[in-house]
Design an enzyme around this catalytic site. Structure first.
Site, PDB file in Angstrom:
ATOM      1  N   TYR A 235       0.850  -1.190   0.000  1.00  0.00           N
ATOM      2  CA  TYR A 235       0.000   0.000   0.000  1.00  0.00           C
ATOM      3  C   TYR A 235       0.881   1.233   0.000  1.00  0.00           C
ATOM      4  O   TYR A 235       2.112   1.161   0.173  1.00  0.00           O
ATOM      5  CB  TYR A 235      -0.958  -0.013   1.190  1.00  0.00           C
ATOM      6  CG  TYR A 235      -0.346   0.307   2.536  1.00  0.00           C
ATOM      7  CD1 TYR A 235      -0.415   1.600   3.077  1.00  0.00           C
ATOM      8  CD2 TYR A 235       0.293  -0.677   3.297  1.00  0.00           C
ATOM      9  CE1 TYR A 235       0.139   1.898   4.316  1.00  0.00           C
ATOM     10  CE2 TYR A 235       0.841  -0.388   4.534  1.00  0.00           C
ATOM     11  CZ  TYR A 235       0.764   0.903   5.040  1.00  0.00           C
ATOM     12  OH  TYR A 235       1.306   1.195   6.272  1.00  0.00           O
ATOM     13  N   CYS A 236       0.275   2.393  -0.200  1.00  0.00           N
ATOM     14  CA  CYS A 236       1.022   3.650  -0.244  1.00  0.00           C
ATOM     15  C   CYS A 236       0.071   4.762   0.158  1.00  0.00           C
ATOM     16  O   CYS A 236      -0.688   4.605   1.113  1.00  0.00           O
ATOM     17  CB  CYS A 236       1.624   3.874  -1.642  1.00  0.00           C
ATOM     18  SG  CYS A 236       0.405   3.811  -2.977  1.00  0.00           S
ATOM     19  N   GLY A 237       0.084   5.882  -0.575  1.00  0.00           N
ATOM     20  CA  GLY A 237      -0.842   6.958  -0.262  1.00  0.00           C
ATOM     21  C   GLY A 237      -2.185   6.778  -0.933  1.00  0.00           C
ATOM     22  O   GLY A 237      -3.236   6.991  -0.321  1.00  0.00           O
TER      23      GLY A 237
END
Length: 285
Positions: A235-237
């Site tokens: 995941y990330c932003g």
């Protein structure tokens, strides 16, 4: 055509296959910038028209492949709409697609992931994107390429994504490893509890090409992501850089990676969800 084992091709390979009638090249660029007011997203249509790899079409991942009825940017459109957009771009079921971008590769891997999410595996990423193509001394063109419409069949694979509910459960599940692909400073501001940080920028070389498999295995092994007892979830932003981490994990030998597509944007939308913030006094993560 001769297929590379990893869905990654270099500029020389692509140049050698430009005349293949079943090859489709896609500029997947989205312009993303940041300032004191936050993130700003803009279409790369004008950039594409100014310069692209010969024969490439442009697919707008924001305007055409993202839902407009949700606050989470880049939420994938339904399969029917995805198939319509790809078919209109001239991409059919028997074609081989090479995706690239003008930026740092995360938009190319985003479209690579989205195609795989819809059941299409005949897709490659151009290593280093447009910059690598130009660095090899290869020519570009301007204007717009329009190909005859084709039939694209979407067959969604739900196991390629995990929901917020599943991520909440994963916090206490030793069989899932949450991999945060953001920069260390962003990770330090707060992340989903139990996550490890593997910044997507650490997975590429200075020229933007992917590090070799040995280097990637070393990075991911140190993070615990190659442990066969766990399934990595990246995941990330907002679900974009997470696809770059998933692609690099594939290069390192993990083909079972899932994406938390809502990522931090969706996670932090509910203030009751927990965040882990390393204590700087502990020299933390």
């Amino acid at each position: 055509m001769t297929e590379p084992t990893l869905p990654l091709v270099d500029a020389a390979w692509l140049a050698d296959h430009l005349d293949d009638p079943r090859l489709r090249i896609v500029d997947a660029t989205v312009h993303l910038s940041f300032d004191e007011n936050g993130a700003h997203i803009a279409s790369a249509d004008e950039t594409y028209r100014a310069e692209h790899i010969p024969g490439a079409v442009f697919v707008d991942q924001d305007a055409a492949l993202s839902r407009d009825d949700t606050p989470i940017r880049f939420t994938p459109v339904d399969s029917e709409r995805f198939a319509e957009v790809l078919g209109d771009a001239g991409i059919g079921d028997e074609d081989t697609v090479v995706v690239y971008d003008h930026a740092n590769g995360i938009w190319a891997t985003r479209l690579w992931w989205h195609l795989g999410y819809e059941g299409f595996d005949r897709v490659k990423v151009l290593d280093g994107g447009l910059a690598a193509w130009k660095a090899a001394g290869l020519s570009t063109e301007s204007g717009e390429v329009r190909l005859p419409a084709a039939t694209f069949t979407a067959r969604r694979r739900p196991d390629r994504v995990v929901s917020t509910t599943e991520v909440e459960a994963a916090i206490d599940d030793d069989g899932v490893l949450l991999v945060n692909a953001l920069a260390p400073e962003d990770f330090a501001r707060g992340h989903i509890p139990g996550s490890v940080n593997v910044p997507f920028a650490s997975l590429v070389q200075e020229n933007g090409t992917l590090k070799d498999a040995g280097a990637l295995r070393e990075i991911f092994a140190a993070a615990g992501a190659l442990d066969p007892a766990v399934r990595p979830v990246t995941y990330c932003g907002g679900g974009i850089a997470a696809t770059a981490a998933a692609f690099a994990l594939l290069a390192a030998g993990r083909g079972d990676v899932a994406i938390y597509d809502g990522s931090m944007t969706e996670w932090t939308a509910d203030p009751s969800r927990p965040l882990e913030i390393p204590d700087p006094r502990m020299g933390g993560e």
